[in-house]
Scaffold this motif. Structure first.
Motif, PDB file in Angstrom:
ATOM      1  N   LEU A 124     -22.355  15.011 -37.621  1.00 32.50           N
ATOM      2  CA  LEU A 124     -23.581  14.590 -38.299  1.00 32.50           C
ATOM      3  C   LEU A 124     -24.779  15.300 -37.699  1.00 32.50           C
ATOM      4  CD1 LEU A 124     -25.128  12.366 -36.209  1.00 32.50           C
ATOM      5  CD2 LEU A 124     -23.084  11.078 -36.836  1.00 32.50           C
ATOM      6  N   ALA A 146     -21.037   6.063 -37.011  1.00 33.41           N
ATOM      7  CA  ALA A 146     -20.134   7.011 -37.675  1.00 33.41           C
ATOM      8  C   ALA A 146     -18.839   7.210 -36.905  1.00 33.41           C
ATOM      9  CB  ALA A 146     -20.845   8.347 -37.851  1.00 33.41           C
ATOM     10  N   ALA A 195     -17.635  16.466 -42.728  1.00 36.25           N
ATOM     11  CA  ALA A 195     -17.845  15.052 -43.031  1.00 36.25           C
ATOM     12  C   ALA A 195     -18.849  14.904 -44.157  1.00 36.25           C
ATOM     13  CB  ALA A 195     -18.339  14.300 -41.795  1.00 36.25           C
ATOM     14  N   GLY A 243     -20.968  14.951 -32.819  1.00 36.54           N
ATOM     15  CA  GLY A 243     -19.709  14.617 -33.467  1.00 36.54           C
ATOM     16  C   GLY A 243     -18.640  14.158 -32.498  1.00 36.54           C
ATOM     17  N   HIS A 270     -21.411  11.982 -45.603  1.00 36.86           N
ATOM     18  CA  HIS A 270     -22.045  10.716 -45.243  1.00 36.86           C
ATOM     19  C   HIS A 270     -22.886  10.188 -46.407  1.00 36.86           C
ATOM     20  CE1 HIS A 270     -20.934  11.322 -41.020  1.00 36.86           C
ATOM     21  NE2 HIS A 270     -21.417  12.547 -41.105  1.00 36.86           N
ATOM     22  N   THR A 297     -15.757  13.066 -36.759  1.00 44.65           N
ATOM     23  CA  THR A 297     -16.944  13.138 -37.598  1.00 44.65           C
ATOM     24  C   THR A 297     -17.926  14.145 -37.036  1.00 44.65           C
ATOM     25  OG1 THR A 297     -18.591  11.791 -38.782  1.00 44.65           O
ATOM     26  CG2 THR A 297     -18.313  11.363 -36.434  1.00 44.65           C
TER      27      THR A 297
END
Length: 447
Positions: free
Chosen positions: A55, A46, A312, A412, A314, A53
């Motif tokens: 996640l 990512a 973000a 991130g 995804h 980003t």
């Protein structure tokens, strides 16, 4: 029963309890390692695009585990490989992880399942879901969408407003997770508008955050494949179970390598050296340490970083192999006989995530959804003391970590920090940078 028999029985019960606790701890450590491994692999992909980003693999992993428990054939093998544990252990590990998340102070976690009214679910599989997680898809796409969006917003305190799934007429099942963490710092930062002198953020007016602490141990340096990485622990308040770690590599170090090094170091898989044991000089990126004349022998660590806000989206199917979903998307076959006697294939798998790091604390949230279709006064100094300064003034990584287990709850990469608020005519002037106590170490070079 004699006294000796009673004592023997009590001893046996104690030994059994100890064995059970040891086994549970071993399973927990294994699950944490597996989730963190998925975090590292996902973060590497990512963050490789060069942008910021955020996640949360801790939100994806239990869903994949529940799917693995009900899967068969090649799909089961792929999910087991992605999870890092055997498929037959997946459901128990998912329940264990969800229960552990539920006990983390400052974190809200939830799991939800919605199935079409006429979809027969295997009771053995659905019984493994947390209580109160079941719902029904009515077939009215607008109404069902409102229900799912409401669930996502409610479970994240409004941080994520929509469920990251597109309902279709043939959607038969939606499996979702929500994670929301709210963290207050043990020692808040002071915020002021400031400018970075060089690097990719040079000339920009940013929301800079500064604080001074007395513990050099909060900053560490780990040696990774792409060189040293400076790791700063920003600790949560006493009533929180989480901390945030900021990660800074060299200017040329790939984001993926910096994040991987940080994850390995925070879970103890990679050695790191604390600031109180580091030599004077510039032992890590953005870090300067010196022994100076001071008014107090107490060490000082001055931290300068930036506020940031990230979001973000995804699409997990863009890298379906990473998540073990490659075969499971083939609608020509049914891959989950343990979930339903009606053949199912994965039609959508997405995550919406956000993170905010500011003077008072850190917030992060993620909602992950998988859908199936058919088929953060003048006097002279009298002492010598150590002074350290660390600056995060170019792209860096971050990890939100459960303190006790080392589980990475969010990860991130920051490339675009928050700009300073524009000064309005007639308004009070901007807050000046806080004074530094004691002599400063040499400015850390850009490594």
């Amino acid at each position: 029963m004699t006294q000796k028999q009673t004592q023997a029985q009590a001893q046996t019960q104690t030994q059994t309890q100890t064995q059970t606790q040891t086994q549970t701890q071993t399973q927990t450590h294994s699950t944490v390692r597996a989730v963190n491994h998925l975090t590292a692999r996902w973060a590497a992909r990512a963050a490789s695009g060069g942008g910021g980003t955020v996640l949360t693999a801790a939100g994806v992993w239990p869903l994949l585990a529940l799917l693995a428990d009900g899967s068969a054939g090649p799909a089961r093998d792929e999910l087991a490989q992605a999870l890092g544990i055997p498929a037959e252990d997946a459901a128990a590990a998912a329940r264990e992880l969800l229960a552990a998340l539920d006990g983390v102070r400052g974190l809200c976690a939830a799991t939800g399942l919605w199935a079409a009214a006429d979809l027969p679910l295997e009771e053995g599989w659905s019984a493994k879901l947390p209580p109160g997680s079941r719902g029904t898809l009515t077939g009215d796409l607008e109404d069902d969408g409102k229900v799912l969006d409401g669930w996502a917003s409610d479970r994240t305190g409004g941080l994520i407003e929509r469920m990251p799934v597109t309902l279709r007429p043939d959607t038969r099942l939606v499996l979702a997770s929500a994670l929301a963490l709210t963290l207050k710092w043990a020692e808040p930062f002071r915020e002021f508008p400031g400018h970075v002198s060089d690097g990719p953020w040079a000339g920009r007016s940013l929301r800079q955050l500064v604080r001074t602490t007395s513990s050099l141990a909060l900053v560490r340096v780990a040696e990774g494949p792409a060189g040293p990485v400076t790791i700063l622990a920003v600790t949560g308040a006493e009533d929180m179970d989480m901390d945030v770690h900021l990660l800074l590599g060299g200017p040329a170090a790939p984001a993926a390598e910096v994040l991987a090094t940080g994850i390995a170091a925070t879970r103890g898989a990679l050695p790191s050296v604390g600031g109180d044991a580091l030599p004077d000089g510039s032992p890590g990126p953005g870090l300067g340490i010196a022994t100076v004349d001071a008014f107090s022998p107490q060490p000082r660590l001055c931290v300068t970083t930036v506020a940031f806000s990230l979001s973000a989206e995804h699409d997990l199917l863009e890298d379906a192999a990473l998540f073990g979903l490659l075969t499971a998307t083939d609608s020509d076959y049914g891959h989950f006989p343990g979930i339903s006697t009606s053949p199912l294939a994965i039609s959508s798998a997405r995550q919406s995530a956000m993170a905010r790091f500011h003077a008072a604390g850190f917030e992060a949230a993620a909602v992950t959804a998988i859908a199936a279709r058919p088929g953060g006064a003048a006097r002279q100094p009298g002492h010598r003391a150590r002074r350290a300064e660390v600056r995060f003034d170019r792209p860096f990584g971050f990890l939100a970590v459960h303190r006790a287990s080392g589980l990475v709850l969010a990860a991130g990469w920051v490339t675009d920090p928050d700009p300073a608020a524009e000064h309005r005519r007639g308004a009070a002037g901007p807050l000046a940078p806080p004074p530094r106590s004691g002599a400063r170490p040499p400015a850390p070079p850009s490594r």
